[in-house]
Write an enzyme that holds these catalytic residues in place. Structure first.
Site, PDB file in Angstrom:
ATOM      1  N   TYR A 258     -35.993 -47.768 142.817  1.00 37.18           N
ATOM      2  CA  TYR A 258     -37.113 -48.262 142.119  1.00 37.18           C
ATOM      3  C   TYR A 258     -38.318 -47.332 142.636  1.00 37.18           C
ATOM      4  O   TYR A 258     -39.147 -46.922 141.746  1.00 37.18           O
ATOM      5  CB  TYR A 258     -37.387 -49.842 142.841  1.00 37.18           C
ATOM      6  CG  TYR A 258     -38.663 -50.227 142.399  1.00 37.18           C
ATOM      7  CD1 TYR A 258     -38.289 -51.237 141.044  1.00 37.18           C
ATOM      8  CD2 TYR A 258     -39.871 -50.329 142.888  1.00 37.18           C
ATOM      9  CE1 TYR A 258     -39.555 -51.704 140.577  1.00 37.18           C
ATOM     10  CE2 TYR A 258     -40.942 -51.058 142.462  1.00 37.18           C
ATOM     11  CZ  TYR A 258     -40.688 -51.707 141.359  1.00 37.18           C
ATOM     12  OH  TYR A 258     -41.726 -52.476 140.486  1.00 37.18           O
TER      13      TYR A 258
ATOM     14  N   LYS B 229     -40.524 -44.997 139.860  1.00 37.93           N
ATOM     15  CA  LYS B 229     -42.114 -45.118 139.619  1.00 37.93           C
ATOM     16  C   LYS B 229     -42.911 -43.776 140.196  1.00 37.93           C
ATOM     17  O   LYS B 229     -43.523 -43.498 139.452  1.00 37.93           O
ATOM     18  CB  LYS B 229     -42.633 -46.261 140.773  1.00 37.93           C
ATOM     19  CG  LYS B 229     -42.171 -47.513 140.354  1.00 37.93           C
ATOM     20  CD  LYS B 229     -42.394 -48.153 139.017  1.00 37.93           C
ATOM     21  CE  LYS B 229     -42.182 -49.685 138.768  1.00 37.93           C
ATOM     22  NZ  LYS B 229     -42.721 -49.966 137.412  1.00 37.93           N
TER      23      LYS B 229
END
Length: 129
Positions: free
Chosen positions: A86, A90
């Site tokens: 994650y 990002k």
């Protein structure tokens, strides 16, 4: 000063100047708040496709349409070299947007977001209920 909001739900698989570029023309700011979770996407590859490919491709169209300012809602802890998928994705999006060299790039890294009844364990643990 005028504020005009344009809300568009395109076919993200076909995003391009030809399909949606006209919606970006003459705009001052492009906001990208796209994102999902690996669980919601169904796999790591599907998560990356939504969070990276969709976000970067939409922002490329804004750049091609000469939108001078891009705003991206990322995540606290985002880092392209992270071992956590994650945060890694990002961070990779942040790097891709910086490379596009808009006149102005704003990246926001909020902590936990209020996902309502879709709160994940950490959001329940550290959030407000």
């Amino acid at each position: 000063m005028y504020i005009i909001f344009s809300y568009l739900t395109p076919d993200f698989e076909k995003i391009s100047m030809e399909t949606v570029g006209g919606q970006f023309k003459g705009k001052d700011v492009f906001f990208c708040t796209l994102g999902t979770t690996q669980r919601a996407a169904g796999s790591a590859a599907a998560f990356r496709h939504v969070d990276y490919d969709y976000a970067v491709n939409c922002t490329k169209v804004a750049k091609e349409a000469n939108v001078p300012h891009t705003v991206y809602v990322s995540s606290q802890g985002a880092k392209a070299s992270s071992w956590v998928l994650y945060f890694k994705v990002k961070g990779e999006v942040e790097e891709a947007l910086k490379e596009m060299q808009f006149e102005k790039t704003s990246i926001f890294r909020p902590g936990l977001l209020d996902r309502g009844d879709k709160k994940r364990f950490a959001e329940k643990l550290y959030g407000k209920g």
